[in-house]
Write an enzyme that holds these catalytic residues in place. Sequence first.
Site, PDB file in Angstrom:
ATOM      1  CG  HIS A   1      65.342  48.220  38.025  1.00  0.00           C
ATOM      2  ND1 HIS A   1      65.905  48.298  39.280  1.00  0.00           N
ATOM      3  CD2 HIS A   1      66.378  48.120  37.154  1.00  0.00           C
ATOM      4  CE1 HIS A   1      67.232  48.285  39.163  1.00  0.00           C
ATOM      5  NE2 HIS A   1      67.547  48.159  37.874  1.00  0.00           N
TER       6      HIS A   1
ATOM      7  CB  SER B   1      35.017  36.574  40.772  1.00  0.00           C
ATOM      8  OG  SER B   1      34.238  37.339  41.672  1.00  0.00           O
TER       9      SER B   1
ATOM     10  CE  LYS C   1      39.246  39.430  38.440  1.00  0.00           C
ATOM     11  NZ  LYS C   1      39.296  39.604  39.901  1.00  0.00           N
TER      12      LYS C   1
ATOM     13  CD  GLU D   1      46.112  34.780  42.207  1.00  0.00           C
ATOM     14  OE1 GLU D   1      46.019  35.960  42.518  1.00  0.00           O
ATOM     15  OE2 GLU D   1      45.126  34.073  41.949  1.00  0.00           O
TER      16      GLU D   1
END
Length: 456
Positions: free
Chosen positions: A154, A275, A281, A288
């Site tokens: 969880h 970025s 970043k 992804e």
Amino acid sequence: MKPWGGRFKEGTDPLLERFSASIDFDRKLYRHDIKGSKAHAEMLEKIGILTKAERNAIVKGLNEIEKEIESGTFPFSDALEDIHMHIETRLIEKTEAGKKLHTGRSRNDQISLDMRLFVKDELEGLEEGLAALLRVMVWKADTEISVMMPGYTHLQRAQAVPFSHYLLGHYYALKRDRARLRAAHATADALPLGSGALAGSTIPLDREWVRKRLGFARVSENSMDAVADRDFIMDAVFAAAMIMTHLSRLAEDLILFTSQEYGFIALPDKLTTGSSLMPHKKNPDALELVRGRTARVLGDLFGLFALLKGLPFTYNRDLQEDKEPMFHALETARDALSIMTLCIDGMTVLRHTMEKAASESFMPAVELAEYLTIKGVPFREAHGIAGAAVRECEGSGILLDRMPLARLKKLSPLFEKDVFEYIKPRNALRVRKSKGSASFDEVKKAIDAEKKYLGL
Ligand code: ARG
């Protein structure tokens, strides 16, 4: 004039030509198409349809065509629909004997042949890619074998585990995919050629000879099934979809683990992107995209199901639409495997944060309960006592190992000083004994076994 133009009074509407052309994507099959045609021509000579000279002219022409396609000089045109008509038409330009090549053959059994040859090759490539990833995962597990981390259910800290055990967890999922790739390969391993359009041929084709020549395990049993069947594509795309699903779950974990919130791993610069606005970043785009592309591979699989479910037996032109999803699924899985291999190979395991997270939690409540269970307290009662201990600690803002023995004894007189050693997270990793459990001993055994399996 089209190869099938004999019964037509007028030419095809240019819009239909464009609409029905598959050459932009099925040209990928050229090598397999040529390989199949050569075997067919050799067999036609063997059964007396072609003379030796005709066969030689055909094989020579096909070899030239292969070179033309490879060097980019081959003339492509929508008017010739697909790869089969392109190659046959060009062959006839080169040699009169080319007109005999399509004897006893239809594009229906030809396309099935081409795709089976293609799928077998791709599945072999995928298996290589998968094996490379499996090797890197075992290597990483071995290198980081003593690192401890929290295991989650969880997405809540659940029980401490060796990081190596966690990584091998993903490994075993991918190892099962290897079996799936092999099973898909076996499905594809039947020669459809000789089934003709749907009913076979009055020409005494020697299918067994062609089977051996092209390295198929068997010949298809039913000519109608042979031209209608795309199960081998479904199996291959399903295997690819499972690989992607497994990679996507792993990617999701690693994306979380690279975040500052976790700080469990770091990816090398070469596998991340920046970025355009935020100078600080460093984004896990590779992972992804593995997760994102999985969505499209699942789309490929579902698209194929939809394509097949309502088709009247046997061949229908709809089947031409099987190619793009198949190409896409297999290529994407191949690339995703390579990317994941680089990520696992290149990632740094940030031991300190992982072990801090494993230590600063109430996870040892499980061992606290087991401590009492071993001393004879029924587990359900022990669970209640450990729960009460957690509640008390939460109230006073401490961890279980900071609880004074006197307070523990109030919950159960069976608690002794040795309980503090017993509930140290790392202790559980030493003490767990059951086969396959998250312990250093078990993971060591697993690594040895998998090294052997992978020939490391
Ligand atoms: N391009 C076709 C396909 O991919 C080849 C088979 C064509 N057969 C036919 N009867 N029109 O399915």
